[in-house]
Design a protein around this motif. Sequence first.
Motif: not given
Length: 242
Positions: A152-165
């Motif tokens: 939801k809005s306001g959450d703190t997340v990390a973004a990962y690169r996954v499933g490289g083509t």
Amino acid sequence: MKIQERTGAGAGRSAAPAGPAVGDRLPTPPRERKPALAALAVLLILVGALGATMLVLQAGERIEVVKITEEIPAGQAVTNANTTSVMVAEDPGIHYVEWSQLDALKKLKAVTTIPGGVVAVGEMFGEEAKVPEGKALVGLSLKEGQYPTGLKSGDTVAAYRVGGTSRSDSDEADGGSSGAAGGSNAVIVEQARVDFAEKTKSDELISSTNKPVTLLVDSADAAALTQAASNGEVALVLVPGN
């Protein structure tokens, strides 16, 4: 002689002043009149009556305005689902958005995140969101499994690169330079704030519907995140800070 003495004695007794009869009230001093206190009492009565009259008049001058029922992230617009109408006392000093102006309001965007439960005022909306200096808003379209349940809005997340083509032959000839910014399963953004996360059916049951998400990230991370998002290679993970 005895008769005269008795008569004289009786006469003496009758001449003595009689005491007050039982039950008679003693005289009381006259009450002092206090015109100042009387005037003050009248003034208080008048003030109370005037205040009650003003409340009645103000209650009659009410207008129907827009109230935000759910949080609206910066850059997003109001909808029928996140607004309702409420009656408030008219105040020229407050720029209320009247309910009759809802359609026009839908064309504008929240300049900052607007919490639910507040009455909408004109200063909350503009042509575009105000992005903090050094930050950028990046939009993502995530499939089931690429984001945590209940995001939801306001959450703190990390973004990962996954499933490289797989890379094209030309990329391989260049030594795989196109993936130099980060390989598979690499961290793209260590901490980002979820500015917007649309609620979809996938939040309640398994669905193939993509979930639109907008992240507020450092400007330096925007390019890498956008590239990975365009390839569908982004997954979000909740991190400490929520």
